[in-house]
Design a protein around this motif. Structure first.
Motif, short mmCIF file in Angstrom:
data_model
loop_
_atom_site.label_atom_id
_atom_site.label_comp_id
_atom_site.label_asym_id
_atom_site.label_seq_id
_atom_site.Cartn_x
_atom_site.Cartn_y
_atom_site.Cartn_z
N MET A 35 0.84 -1.21 0.00
CA MET A 35 0.00 0.00 0.00
C MET A 35 0.87 1.26 0.00
N GLY A 36 2.01 1.19 -0.69
CA GLY A 36 2.79 2.41 -0.93
C GLY A 36 2.13 3.22 -2.03
N THR A 37 2.71 4.39 -2.34
CA THR A 37 2.14 5.23 -3.41
C THR A 37 2.01 4.42 -4.70
N CYS A 38 3.06 3.61 -4.99
CA CYS A 38 3.07 2.83 -6.23
C CYS A 38 1.94 1.80 -6.23
N ILE A 40 -0.90 1.95 -4.43
CA ILE A 40 -2.18 2.66 -4.47
C ILE A 40 -2.49 3.08 -5.91
N ALA A 41 -1.46 3.61 -6.60
CA ALA A 41 -1.66 4.07 -7.97
C ALA A 41 -2.02 2.92 -8.90
N ARG A 45 -5.70 -0.76 -3.38
CA ARG A 45 -6.83 -0.65 -2.45
C ARG A 45 -8.03 -1.43 -2.98
N GLU A 46 -8.26 -1.37 -4.29
CA GLU A 46 -9.37 -2.12 -4.88
C GLU A 46 -9.12 -3.63 -4.73
N GLY A 69 4.38 -1.16 3.01
CA GLY A 69 4.74 -0.04 2.14
C GLY A 69 5.43 -0.52 0.88
N CYS A 70 6.07 0.42 0.21
CA CYS A 70 6.79 0.11 -1.04
C CYS A 70 7.97 -0.80 -0.74
N CYS A 74 8.06 -1.51 -7.71
CA CYS A 74 6.91 -0.66 -8.06
C CYS A 74 6.27 -1.06 -9.39
#
Lengths: 123, 194
Positions: A35-38, A40-41, A45-46, A69-70, A74
Motif C-alpha cells: 500500500m505504498g504510493t506505487c 495505491i496508484a 486498495r481495490e 509499504g513500497c 513498483c
C-alpha cells in the motif's frame, strides 16, 4: 430492500464472531497487500477490497489481511504476498481484482501456488 | 499520478503512519455554497524540520531507500493548484504534520472524490493498532466516526482484521456520506454506489 447500516449491526457481527479474534494471531494464513504510493496508484486498495469481500463470501475467518509499504518492485504492483503457516512467503505481482478469487481458492484454500502470477518467493 | 482524492488521502495517511503517528485525523469538506472541496490530514507523527519541509514538495526528495522518487505530495499539490485551490503542509519536529489541500469543486480538472469509505477501511484494516478519526463535512452537516467509536462496540482491535467488520466499516461510512449529501437517512440502498 432498504437496509440501514448501524452500530447495532456491528455489535451483532461482533457477537456472532467470537472466534474472529484469532485472525491476527500465529498459525494463521497472512495476506499482505503493498500500500505504498506505487501500490495505491496501481489499484492495491481495490484489490484489498476484493480480497476482503472474497474472504467474507467464503467464510474464511482464519486469514489475516495486512498492508505494507513500497518494497521497491513498483513496476509489478499491485503486489500481494501470501504466507501460509510453515510455508514460504509467495509474492504475486500485477494482481488485479479478477485474479483475487483464483489466488484465494487455489493458494489459500487448496494450498496450490498460482505459478503464472508469482514474482518472488522468500523462505 | 493517483486517480482520485480518496487515493491521495490514503497515500498521505500512509505517510503519517510511517512517521509513527499513533493517531491520524482525516477530514473531507464539501462546501457547495463556497464551491470548495477541502482535504485535511492531521497526524501526531515524528514531524519534519524546516529543511525537510522545504524539500517535501520536490518529487526527487524521499526518505525511503527502496526507490528514489516520492511523487504523492507533488502530484496532490499540482492537482490542487490546477483547480484554483491551495496546498499547505505544516509540520513540527516531534509534534506532527498537517496537510491541507483545497480545490474548486466545479473545476474540470478537479479529481473525483473516489471511494473514501474504502480508503478509511484500508487504513483501519492495515493499521489496527493506530487510531483514526474520519470526518466528512457537507455544508453545515457533519458525519464522523473513528477507531475509538468503533472500539466501544468491538472492544478488541484485532477485530479490525476481520473481513466482515472491515466491509461493515466501508458500508457505514458510505451510508454516512450518502445521508449527508441527501439530507437524511431515507432511501439508502445497500447496493448504492456513490
Amino acid at each position: 430492500m432498504k437496509k440501514i447500516t448501524s452500530l447495532e449491526d456491528l455489535r451483532r457481527i461482533k457477537e456472532q464472531s467470537k472466534d474472529l479474534t484469532s485472525a491476527r494471531s500465529g498459525g494463521k494464513t497472512r495476506i499482505i497487500v503493498g500500500m505504498g504510493t506505487c501500490g495505491i496508484a496501481a489499484g492495491a486498495r481495490e484489490v484489498m477490497t476484493v480480497i476482503l469481500q472474497e474472504l467474507d463470501r467464503r467464510g474464511l475467518k482464519d486469514v489475516a489481511v495486512e498492508t505494507t509499504g513500497c518494497i521497491g518492485m513498483c513496476q509489478k504492483e499491485p503486489l500481494v504476498d501470501i504466507i501460509r503457516p510453515g510455508e514460504p512467503r509467495i509474492t504475486y505481482g500485477d494482481v488485479g481484482p479478477a485474479d483475487v478469487p483464483r489466488i484465494i481458492v487455489e493458494h489459500i484454500v487448496n494450498g496450490n501456488i498460482v505459478e503464472d502470477k508469482v514474482v518472488g518467493q522468500t523462505d | 499520478m493517483l486517480q482520485d482524492l480518496s487515493q491521495y488521502i490514503l497515500d498521505i495517511a500512509e505517510n503519517s503512519l510511517k512517521a509513527q503517528a499513533s493517531s491520524v485525523e482525516i477530514e473531507v469538506e464539501e462546501d457547495t455554497r463556497e464551491n470548495v472541496l477541502r482535504l485535511r490530514v492531521t497526524d501526531n507523527g515524528v514531524g519534519m524540520d524546516s529543511e525537510q519541509l522545504s524539500m517535501v514538495e520536490n518529487p526527487f526528495f524521499t526518505t525511503r531507500t527502496e526507490r528514489r522518487v516520492g511523487l504523492g505530495i507533488p502530484f496532490l499539490k499540482q492537482a490542487a493548484e490546477t483547480c484554483d485551490g491551495s496546498f499547505e503542509i505544516r509540520s513540527e519536529k516531534g509534534r506532527g504534520t498537517v496537510i491541507e489541500a483545497s480545490f474548486r469543486r466545479d473545476c474540470i480538472d478537479c479529481p473525483p472524490l473516489g471511494d473514501i469509505p474504502a480508503t478509511v477501511m484500508a487504513l483501519m484494516v492495515g493499521w489496527p493498532e493506530r487510531s483514526f478519526l474520519f470526518r466528512f463535512r457537507f455544508n453545515d452537516d457533519i458525519f464522523e466516526t473513528g477507531t475509538e467509536e468503533l472500539l466501544q462496540v468491538l472492544e478488541d482491535r484485532e477485530l479490525f482484521a476481520s473481513a466482515e467488520v472491515a466491509l461493515w466499516i466501508s458500508r457505514y461510512i458510505e451510508q454516512g456520506i450518502y445521508n449527508l449529501r441527501t439530507g437524511g437517512n431515507e432511501g439508502f440502498e445497500e447496493d448504492h454506489q456513490p
